[in-house]
Design a protein around this motif. Sequence first.
Motif, PDB file in Angstrom:
ATOM      1  N   ARG A 131       0.849  -1.188   0.000  1.00  0.00           N
ATOM      2  CA  ARG A 131       0.000   0.000   0.000  1.00  0.00           C
ATOM      3  C   ARG A 131       0.885   1.237   0.000  1.00  0.00           C
ATOM      4  O   ARG A 131       1.964   1.245   0.594  1.00  0.00           O
ATOM      5  CB  ARG A 131      -0.928   0.009   1.223  1.00  0.00           C
ATOM      6  CG  ARG A 131      -1.896  -1.164   1.212  1.00  0.00           C
ATOM      7  CD  ARG A 131      -2.708  -1.239   2.488  1.00  0.00           C
ATOM      8  NE  ARG A 131      -3.584  -2.402   2.479  1.00  0.00           N
ATOM      9  CZ  ARG A 131      -4.821  -2.420   2.029  1.00  0.00           C
ATOM     10  NH1 ARG A 131      -5.343  -1.306   1.542  1.00  0.00           N
ATOM     11  NH2 ARG A 131      -5.556  -3.508   2.056  1.00  0.00           N
ATOM     12  N   SER A 136      -3.542   7.177   2.682  1.00  0.00           N
ATOM     13  CA  SER A 136      -4.717   7.238   3.546  1.00  0.00           C
ATOM     14  C   SER A 136      -4.766   8.555   4.305  1.00  0.00           C
ATOM     15  O   SER A 136      -5.814   9.219   4.368  1.00  0.00           O
ATOM     16  CB  SER A 136      -4.697   6.064   4.529  1.00  0.00           C
ATOM     17  OG  SER A 136      -5.725   6.190   5.491  1.00  0.00           O
ATOM     18  N   HIS A 175     -10.666   1.141  -0.339  1.00  0.00           N
ATOM     19  CA  HIS A 175     -10.410   1.068  -1.781  1.00  0.00           C
ATOM     20  C   HIS A 175     -11.688   0.568  -2.462  1.00  0.00           C
ATOM     21  O   HIS A 175     -12.108  -0.568  -2.241  1.00  0.00           O
ATOM     22  CB  HIS A 175      -9.264   0.107  -2.087  1.00  0.00           C
ATOM     23  CG  HIS A 175      -7.920   0.614  -1.676  1.00  0.00           C
ATOM     24  ND1 HIS A 175      -7.519   0.670  -0.345  1.00  0.00           N
ATOM     25  CD2 HIS A 175      -6.877   1.101  -2.417  1.00  0.00           C
ATOM     26  CE1 HIS A 175      -6.287   1.151  -0.289  1.00  0.00           C
ATOM     27  NE2 HIS A 175      -5.876   1.422  -1.519  1.00  0.00           N
ATOM     28  N   LEU A 179      -7.480  -3.973  -3.821  1.00  0.00           N
ATOM     29  CA  LEU A 179      -6.162  -4.176  -4.407  1.00  0.00           C
ATOM     30  C   LEU A 179      -6.025  -5.565  -5.005  1.00  0.00           C
ATOM     31  O   LEU A 179      -5.262  -5.773  -5.951  1.00  0.00           O
ATOM     32  CB  LEU A 179      -5.085  -3.963  -3.338  1.00  0.00           C
ATOM     33  CG  LEU A 179      -5.022  -2.560  -2.716  1.00  0.00           C
ATOM     34  CD1 LEU A 179      -3.895  -2.490  -1.701  1.00  0.00           C
ATOM     35  CD2 LEU A 179      -4.853  -1.498  -3.781  1.00  0.00           C
ATOM     36  N   HIS A 184      -8.189  -3.965 -10.571  1.00  0.00           N
ATOM     37  CA  HIS A 184      -7.213  -3.005 -10.058  1.00  0.00           C
ATOM     38  C   HIS A 184      -5.973  -3.031 -10.942  1.00  0.00           C
ATOM     39  O   HIS A 184      -5.396  -4.084 -11.197  1.00  0.00           O
ATOM     40  CB  HIS A 184      -6.838  -3.318  -8.615  1.00  0.00           C
ATOM     41  CG  HIS A 184      -6.090  -2.212  -7.957  1.00  0.00           C
ATOM     42  ND1 HIS A 184      -4.719  -2.073  -8.060  1.00  0.00           N
ATOM     43  CD2 HIS A 184      -6.517  -1.166  -7.205  1.00  0.00           C
ATOM     44  CE1 HIS A 184      -4.336  -0.992  -7.402  1.00  0.00           C
ATOM     45  NE2 HIS A 184      -5.401  -0.424  -6.869  1.00  0.00           N
ATOM     46  N   THR A 188      -3.496   3.728  -7.853  1.00  0.00           N
ATOM     47  CA  THR A 188      -4.666   4.184  -7.102  1.00  0.00           C
ATOM     48  C   THR A 188      -4.710   5.700  -7.086  1.00  0.00           C
ATOM     49  O   THR A 188      -3.701   6.354  -6.805  1.00  0.00           O
ATOM     50  CB  THR A 188      -4.628   3.671  -5.640  1.00  0.00           C
ATOM     51  OG1 THR A 188      -4.584   2.246  -5.644  1.00  0.00           O
ATOM     52  CG2 THR A 188      -5.865   4.131  -4.880  1.00  0.00           C
ATOM     53  N   ASP A 192     -10.459   7.005  -6.148  1.00  0.00           N
ATOM     54  CA  ASP A 192     -10.749   5.572  -6.009  1.00  0.00           C
ATOM     55  C   ASP A 192     -10.989   5.188  -4.554  1.00  0.00           C
ATOM     56  O   ASP A 192     -11.387   4.051  -4.269  1.00  0.00           O
ATOM     57  CB  ASP A 192      -9.581   4.726  -6.539  1.00  0.00           C
ATOM     58  CG  ASP A 192      -9.356   4.938  -8.025  1.00  0.00           C
ATOM     59  OD1 ASP A 192     -10.337   5.218  -8.730  1.00  0.00           O
ATOM     60  OD2 ASP A 192      -8.196   4.822  -8.464  1.00  0.00           O
ATOM     61  N   LEU A 193     -10.721   6.137  -3.645  1.00  0.00           N
ATOM     62  CA  LEU A 193     -10.784   5.852  -2.214  1.00  0.00           C
ATOM     63  C   LEU A 193     -12.011   6.498  -1.581  1.00  0.00           C
ATOM     64  O   LEU A 193     -12.633   7.388  -2.135  1.00  0.00           O
ATOM     65  CB  LEU A 193      -9.524   6.371  -1.518  1.00  0.00           C
ATOM     66  CG  LEU A 193      -8.184   5.878  -2.074  1.00  0.00           C
ATOM     67  CD1 LEU A 193      -7.038   6.576  -1.360  1.00  0.00           C
ATOM     68  CD2 LEU A 193      -8.069   4.365  -1.920  1.00  0.00           C
TER      69      LEU A 193
END
Length: 231
Positions: A131, A136, A175, A179, A184, A188, A192-193
Amino acid sequence: MLVQEAVNLTKKDQQILDSIMPGQAGWHLQSHLECLQSCPSYDRCGGQGPDGKVCSDEWRDALLDEGSSKVFVHVLKNFDFYNQCDLPGLAAKSDQVTSLRFKFLKAMDGLASQEYAEGSLRLVKHRRRERANGLSLRLKWERFDQTGKLECEACTIDFFAMYGEAGFRVIECHHQIPLSHENHKGKTKLEDLALLCANCHRLAHSDELLHRVDALKEYVKEAQRNPLLPN
């Protein structure tokens, strides 16, 4: 213990189960039957359920265990799919079907052990998807700068209003394309979040149809309008 003995079923309950269990008079021929892929026993039952009884007209004689209980709960949850329209006025969210589903959930709880072995140490090796560091946190600060909130995009709880700066640790980053999903592409973007509370995040990953926040939000709104509570 057999289902008939283990669960306090009324005549109406039995009528409901008779209408949705494969093999009953209202069902299609076995060659036409298509079970939901999400059925807990789909890969091992061969269309006959655990012990060849649960998903058949012999469901009364099936043993009630963890496996069979999951099948009953699954079929009742998907009543609208399994019902052959021989019980007009009933639906998955109707009081009678919901009450029957909770009877099996309660029976499942009674089957569970009251003590669990925990606390021993063991070495576990596993892979995990990489990640992006800081992604985040960037999303959380960007949303906070824009709105002054740290709001779950599904249930709208504001974790900054509730916990202050600790809300940054509580709200989670979701997500919308997992992932591990084949769609995917290895990259990202922030769009997309989504920010979700732990409950809604868990719910989003319970069903592929709820991965997208728009669908999850509608699901949560519907659940809030029509809570599935036992009688």
